[in-house]
Design a protein around this motif. Structure first.
Motif, PDB file in Angstrom:
ATOM      1  N   TYR A   1     -32.331 -13.590  -8.194  1.00  0.00           N
ATOM      2  CA  TYR A   1     -33.428 -12.866  -8.803  1.00  0.00           C
ATOM      3  C   TYR A   1     -34.067 -12.014  -7.714  1.00  0.00           C
ATOM      4  N   LEU A   2     -34.107 -10.711  -7.928  1.00  0.00           N
ATOM      5  CA  LEU A   2     -34.567  -9.776  -6.902  1.00  0.00           C
ATOM      6  C   LEU A   2     -36.087  -9.682  -6.903  1.00  0.00           C
ATOM      7  N   VAL A   3     -36.677  -9.926  -5.748  1.00  0.00           N
ATOM      8  CA  VAL A   3     -38.129  -9.866  -5.568  1.00  0.00           C
ATOM      9  C   VAL A   3     -38.445  -8.782  -4.550  1.00  0.00           C
ATOM     10  N   GLY A   4     -39.446  -7.975  -4.834  1.00  0.00           N
ATOM     11  CA  GLY A   4     -39.923  -7.033  -3.828  1.00  0.00           C
ATOM     12  C   GLY A   4     -39.716  -5.572  -4.130  1.00  0.00           C
ATOM     13  N   MET A   5     -39.121  -5.221  -5.269  1.00  0.00           N
ATOM     14  CA  MET A   5     -39.008  -3.817  -5.644  1.00  0.00           C
ATOM     15  C   MET A   5     -40.304  -3.377  -6.321  1.00  0.00           C
ATOM     16  N   SER A   6     -40.620  -2.090  -6.188  1.00  0.00           N
ATOM     17  CA  SER A   6     -41.876  -1.599  -6.756  1.00  0.00           C
ATOM     18  C   SER A   6     -41.832  -1.501  -8.267  1.00  0.00           C
ATOM     19  N   LEU A   7     -40.634  -1.503  -8.851  1.00  0.00           N
ATOM     20  CA  LEU A   7     -40.463  -1.496 -10.302  1.00  0.00           C
ATOM     21  C   LEU A   7     -39.519  -2.633 -10.684  1.00  0.00           C
ATOM     22  N   PRO A   8     -39.626  -3.134 -11.925  1.00  0.00           N
ATOM     23  CA  PRO A   8     -38.810  -4.292 -12.320  1.00  0.00           C
ATOM     24  C   PRO A   8     -37.324  -3.959 -12.429  1.00  0.00           C
ATOM     25  N   VAL A   9     -36.568  -4.309 -11.409  1.00  0.00           N
ATOM     26  CA  VAL A   9     -35.125  -4.122 -11.369  1.00  0.00           C
ATOM     27  C   VAL A   9     -34.487  -5.463 -11.056  1.00  0.00           C
ATOM     28  N   GLN A  10     -33.434  -5.812 -11.788  1.00  0.00           N
ATOM     29  CA  GLN A  10     -32.668  -7.004 -11.470  1.00  0.00           C
ATOM     30  C   GLN A  10     -31.200  -6.630 -11.315  1.00  0.00           C
ATOM     31  N   ILE A  11     -30.587  -7.160 -10.265  1.00  0.00           N
ATOM     32  CA  ILE A  11     -29.180  -6.892  -9.972  1.00  0.00           C
ATOM     33  C   ILE A  11     -28.412  -8.193 -10.146  1.00  0.00           C
ATOM     34  N   ALA A  12     -27.562  -8.232 -11.145  1.00  0.00           N
ATOM     35  CA  ALA A  12     -26.805  -9.442 -11.459  1.00  0.00           C
ATOM     36  C   ALA A  12     -25.598  -9.564 -10.539  1.00  0.00           C
ATOM     37  N   PRO A  13     -25.112 -10.774 -10.303  1.00  0.00           N
ATOM     38  CA  PRO A  13     -23.843 -10.927  -9.584  1.00  0.00           C
ATOM     39  C   PRO A  13     -22.693 -10.450 -10.463  1.00  0.00           C
ATOM     40  N   MET A  14     -21.592 -10.082  -9.847  1.00  0.00           N
ATOM     41  CA  MET A  14     -20.452  -9.575 -10.604  1.00  0.00           C
ATOM     42  C   MET A  14     -19.864 -10.640 -11.527  1.00  0.00           C
ATOM     43  N   THR A  15     -20.143 -11.913 -11.244  1.00  0.00           N
ATOM     44  CA  THR A  15     -19.629 -13.010 -12.069  1.00  0.00           C
ATOM     45  C   THR A  15     -20.577 -13.374 -13.210  1.00  0.00           C
ATOM     46  N   ALA A  16     -21.642 -12.614 -13.390  1.00  0.00           N
ATOM     47  CA  ALA A  16     -22.669 -12.978 -14.373  1.00  0.00           C
ATOM     48  C   ALA A  16     -22.104 -13.013 -15.786  1.00  0.00           C
ATOM     49  N   THR A  17     -22.538 -14.024 -16.546  1.00  0.00           N
ATOM     50  CA  THR A  17     -22.201 -14.097 -17.961  1.00  0.00           C
ATOM     51  C   THR A  17     -23.216 -13.299 -18.762  1.00  0.00           C
ATOM     52  N   ALA A  18     -22.924 -13.111 -20.039  1.00  0.00           N
ATOM     53  CA  ALA A  18     -23.887 -12.422 -20.909  1.00  0.00           C
ATOM     54  C   ALA A  18     -25.207 -13.173 -20.938  1.00  0.00           C
ATOM     55  N   THR A  19     -25.160 -14.512 -20.941  1.00  0.00           N
ATOM     56  CA  THR A  19     -26.384 -15.309 -20.934  1.00  0.00           C
ATOM     57  C   THR A  19     -27.188 -15.062 -19.667  1.00  0.00           C
ATOM     58  N   ASP A  20     -26.497 -14.979 -18.513  1.00  0.00           N
ATOM     59  CA  ASP A  20     -27.184 -14.661 -17.261  1.00  0.00           C
ATOM     60  C   ASP A  20     -27.916 -13.324 -17.367  1.00  0.00           C
ATOM     61  N   LEU A  21     -27.243 -12.341 -17.933  1.00  0.00           N
ATOM     62  CA  LEU A  21     -27.828 -11.005 -18.033  1.00  0.00           C
ATOM     63  C   LEU A  21     -29.044 -10.997 -18.950  1.00  0.00           C
ATOM     64  N   VAL A  22     -28.972 -11.741 -20.042  1.00  0.00           N
ATOM     65  CA  VAL A  22     -30.126 -11.806 -20.933  1.00  0.00           C
ATOM     66  C   VAL A  22     -31.309 -12.449 -20.212  1.00  0.00           C
ATOM     67  N   THR A  23     -31.050 -13.527 -19.475  1.00  0.00           N
ATOM     68  CA  THR A  23     -32.129 -14.188 -18.738  1.00  0.00           C
ATOM     69  C   THR A  23     -32.751 -13.245 -17.716  1.00  0.00           C
ATOM     70  N   LEU A  24     -31.922 -12.505 -16.974  1.00  0.00           N
ATOM     71  CA  LEU A  24     -32.455 -11.541 -16.010  1.00  0.00           C
ATOM     72  C   LEU A  24     -33.257 -10.456 -16.711  1.00  0.00           C
ATOM     73  N   ALA A  25     -32.782 -10.003 -17.872  1.00  0.00           N
ATOM     74  CA  ALA A  25     -33.516  -8.980 -18.619  1.00  0.00           C
ATOM     75  C   ALA A  25     -34.865  -9.512 -19.076  1.00  0.00           C
ATOM     76  N   VAL A  26     -34.888 -10.758 -19.531  1.00  0.00           N
ATOM     77  CA  VAL A  26     -36.143 -11.370 -19.978  1.00  0.00           C
ATOM     78  C   VAL A  26     -37.115 -11.509 -18.813  1.00  0.00           C
ATOM     79  N   LEU A  27     -36.628 -11.968 -17.654  1.00  0.00           N
ATOM     80  CA  LEU A  27     -37.501 -12.115 -16.486  1.00  0.00           C
ATOM     81  C   LEU A  27     -37.988 -10.751 -15.993  1.00  0.00           C
ATOM     82  N   ALA A  28     -37.119  -9.736 -16.030  1.00  0.00           N
ATOM     83  CA  ALA A  28     -37.540  -8.391 -15.636  1.00  0.00           C
ATOM     84  C   ALA A  28     -38.600  -7.860 -16.586  1.00  0.00           C
ATOM     85  N   ALA A  29     -38.431  -8.125 -17.883  1.00  0.00           N
ATOM     86  CA  ALA A  29     -39.442  -7.711 -18.853  1.00  0.00           C
ATOM     87  C   ALA A  29     -40.767  -8.410 -18.588  1.00  0.00           C
TER      88      ALA A  29
END
Length: 756
Positions: free
Chosen positions: A719-747
């Motif tokens: 989970y990326l911390v420290g950007m001035s705007l909400p951006v999350q960079i997933a690992p290349m092995t991320a599942t769809a569930t991982d991506l949804v969780t990152l999107a929810v946390l970014a939101a």
């Protein structure tokens, strides 16, 4: 009664259940099984010792086996959700799901059993024979009237709790809401006039429970498809006839005249808006038909603005959701080795839920409501399903009632200690992650999915949209629509797609990026090429220009490459960005930082990472305890590369920090508080560390990836911390569930920034 407004495609549902290991549950050994000695102890010859002990004292099975924390979820598939009689095998996904809920909410182990018979006696005989195996029986999705016969007979034959959740789970949550609705409207249970529409399992259970709580039988009118159930009818079975009353009323409309309460457990649209004005002042309406209520809250409120309304759906206030009941009721019953779940225990659960709804909500629940704290009132008479206090409050009330009523075989002497043990079963991070999803629904955001042509990303975008979590904005070419159609989306045009080659926003993106980079050696045509050809540059520019609230990327290229591209467009906060991986255990969550960015952080950077990680941990429901991790613990063995760690601790010593920290410590010591107390009594940590600040990127990244490879979806991030705007960079092995969780946390980050 746990219908929600979450939507998804059939393809996504099938993919969820089939990917990886098919199904939703597995058996995991609770003891080590690595050596021959382990196996000898677990099986032959070691197993003979507890076998003899149990033969001599059957009660010791609770001490030497999993019986005391094991519930069977059993069905014959004759009434599956709202789908009807589809058979035992078809019910298995539902029963597996119930087992998952038991574990998730109350740490109760559960095994699903599907019995291929519609003969009540064969079903009863099969279940009764299972008593030695389980601490409790949860019956599910069995059609009425067989469910009444089955449950009653099993309760008489078995000496462990037997509970048909479709009946009693709904009844308990309904009763909790009714207690509070009556309190708000200055009514006494003994004086209210109740109309129950429906005469199935849930309706009869609700009626029996509220009568046991003090509602007078002559003040309850039950209706079925033929109208009012009255003593003059000759078509009633024994269960309906038990609730027949002397009355001249014959229709539901007649019954509602002057009624204080409507309990609907029937069919969509059964309560007509024109009948509602005839009810008493401040009517109480529980419209719980599944999936669509007898009357929607807006319709009921339009007819009677003074009404208190509850439904079985999550998209309206006051959801009657069985997950508030069954996990916690069984938790309390199992912990006192109850012989049964009786009315006293059900009433205690209902009263505990009602009291909880009247208390101020914790921060975790407040976050799910967009920062607004729901308060006890007409739109909040039932607790939120993810309230972390449920696991402490409801089982304790049930256990106490079991002891008072004489069905407990293992009384609890110290209730305060028991409540503390219940709190220890709960991993707050799991609750917070669940609440983050609820918060996303409350304050939906526009999230850019930068790699919009990837199937995995599209699955995540579909889930994000259909789940009501926000609006996905897909960055990709026109073939994205074809991919969506292949994934089962009926109307791909309902998704917004930004094509960096022909979008009218390209010009603004080029202008923005050129203004930022023109003095760093970039020509305008180079910027145009970057924006046109690379989705990260274009998506990041869209975020910077306010066309969306957050951004997700990373599945098609290494993390470092994605980060460099995004950093060229979006600035950083005062400290350098870093990555946190979240390792979610059953009862504990550990954060690892920095797992993504800085190869060899300085002491100042380590201290800053610790401070920011502590703040992140608090958002995850944890009270932060930071350990600066190393291969050496306080100089043993001596090490040449611990200077930065010690200096980071000294820097924090010189600041006004509000969290615990210590170091340098090896991870096995940091995560084992007993070892700290035994060998390092001077340690400032009051419990095991839940944040590990790693000395460098190599050790951090290797640790996170190793844990991810072994622990699978129990490791989230980075989970990326420290950007001035909400951006999350997933690992290349991320599942769809991982991506949804990152999107929810970014939101969630976007919403916090908005409120700041």
């Amino acid at each position: 009664m746990s219908e929600s407004n979450v939507k998804f495609s059939e393809a996504e549902a099938l993919h969820f259940h089939s990917r990886g290991r098919p199904g939703k549950i597995e058996i995991v050994a609770s003891k080590p099984m690595a050596t021959q000695r382990d196996l000898s102890l677990a099986y032959s010859p070691g197993v003979a010792v507890p076998v003899r002990a149990i033969a001599e004292n059957p009660a010791s099975a609770y001490d030497y086996t999993a019986k005391g924390n094991l519930v069977a979820v059993i069905s014959n598939g004759t009434a599956i959700l709202g789908l009807g009689n589809l058979g035992a095998l078809a019910s298995k996904p539902v029963m597996e799901g119930k087992a998952v809920l038991f574990k998730r909410f109350a740490d109760v182990d559960s095994i699903d059993l599907e019995l291929d018979t519609e003969d009540p006696q064969r079903f009863i005989d099969a279940v009764a024979l299972l008593e030695p195996s389980f601490g409790g029986i949860n019956l599910e999705d069995i059609a009425a009237p067989d469910c009444f016969v089955i449950e009653q007979t099993l309760r008489e034959r078995m000496n462990i709790p037997v509970f048909h959740d479709d009946q009693h789970g709904t009844a308990i949550i309904t009763a909790a809401g009714l207690i509070n609705a009556c309190l708000l409207t200055a009514r006494e249970l003994s004086a209210i006039n109740v109309v129950v529409n429906g005469a199935g399992a849930a309706a009869i259970a609700c009626t029996e429970l509220i009568k046991a709580m003090g509602v007078r039988g002559d003040k309850v009118i039950m209706c079925d498809r033929s109208g009012v159930i009255h003593k003059g009818r000759d078509d009633l079975d024994q269960w309906k006839s038990a609730h027949a009353v002397e009355t001249e009323r014959r229709t539901l409309a007649d019954a509602l005249q002057g009624a204080d309460v409507f309990l609907g457990l029937s069919a969509a649209g059964a309560l007509k808006a024109e009948w509602v004005p005839a009810m008493a002042p401040r009517p109480i309406i529980f419209a719980m038909a599944n999936p669509d209520p007898e009357i929607t809250p807006p319709e009921a409120k339009a007819a009677r603005p003074d009404a208190i309304v509850a439904t079985g759906r999550s998209d309206y206030p006051n959801q009657v959701n069985n997950v508030l009941g069954f996990p916690f009721i069984f938790r309390g019953a199992l912990d006192v080795r109850a012989r049964a779940i009786n009315d006293e225990m059900k009433i205690a659960a209902a009263e505990a839920l009602a009291r909880l709804a009247r208390e101020p909500v914790p921060d975790e629940v407040s976050a799910a409501y967009g920062g607004q704290s729901p308060r006890f009132g007409a739109d909040y008479i039932i607790p939120a399903p993810f309230d972390p206090r449920l696991l402490e409050v409801v089982p304790a009330a049930v256990a106490e009632a079991a002891m008072r009523s004489g069905v407990a075989r293992l009384p609890i002497d110290n209730m305060a200690a028991y409540r503390q043990s219940l709190r220890a079963r709960l991993n707050p991070t799991v609750s917070v992650l669940s609440l983050a999803y609820e918060a996303a629904k409350t304050s939906p955001k526009r999230v850019l999915f930068a790699e919009g042509e990837e199937k995995n990303v599209l699955r995540a975008a579909i889930a994000f949209k259909d789940g009501g979590l926000g609006t996905p904005v897909l960055v990709g070419r026109d073939e994205v629509y074809d991919h969506l159609r292949e994934l089962g989306v009926d109307d791909p045009s309902g998704f917004e797609v930004l094509n960096s080659r022909n979008s009218p926003l390209v010009g603004r993106a080029v202008d923005h990026l050129y203004a930022k980079l023109q003095r760093r050696g970039f020509l305008r045509r180079e910027i145009e090429r970057l924006v046109n050809q690379d989705r990260n540059y274009f998506a990041a520019a869209m975020l910077a220009l306010g066309e969306a609230d957050a951004m997700i990327t990373g599945t098609t290229r290494p993390f470092s490459q994605s980060l460099r591209q995004v950093q060229m467009v979006i600035g950083e906060e005062s400290c350098a960005p870093f990555g946190i991986n979240i390792v979610v255990g059953q009862n504990q969550t550990v954060l690892i930082a920095d797992t993504a960015v800085t190869e060899r952080p300085t002491a100042a950077e380590l201290a800053a990472i610790a401070e920011r990680s502590a703040a992140f941990a608090r958002r995850m429901g944890q009270e932060p305890r930071v350990a600066f991790a190393s291969y050496t613990t306080f100089g043993n063995p001596p090490g040449a590369h611990v200077g930065a760690l010690r200096e980071a601790v000294a820097l924090l010593d010189s600041r006004q920090t509000d969290f615990e920290y210590e170091g340098e410590m090896s991870p096995d010591v940091a995560l084992n508080h007993e070892m700290q107390r035994r060998f390092y009594p001077f340690s400032r940590l009051t419990g095991p560390a839940n944040i590990l600040i790693m000395p460098g990127l190599q050790s951090a990244n290797l640790s996170a990836k190793l844990l991810r490879a072994v622990g699978g979806e129990n490791v989230l991030g980075p989970y990326l911390v420290g950007m001035s705007l909400p951006v999350q960079i997933a690992p290349m092995t991320a599942t769809a569930t991982d991506l949804v969780t990152l999107a929810v946390l970014a939101a969630g980050e976007a919403e916090r920034a908005k409120r700041a």
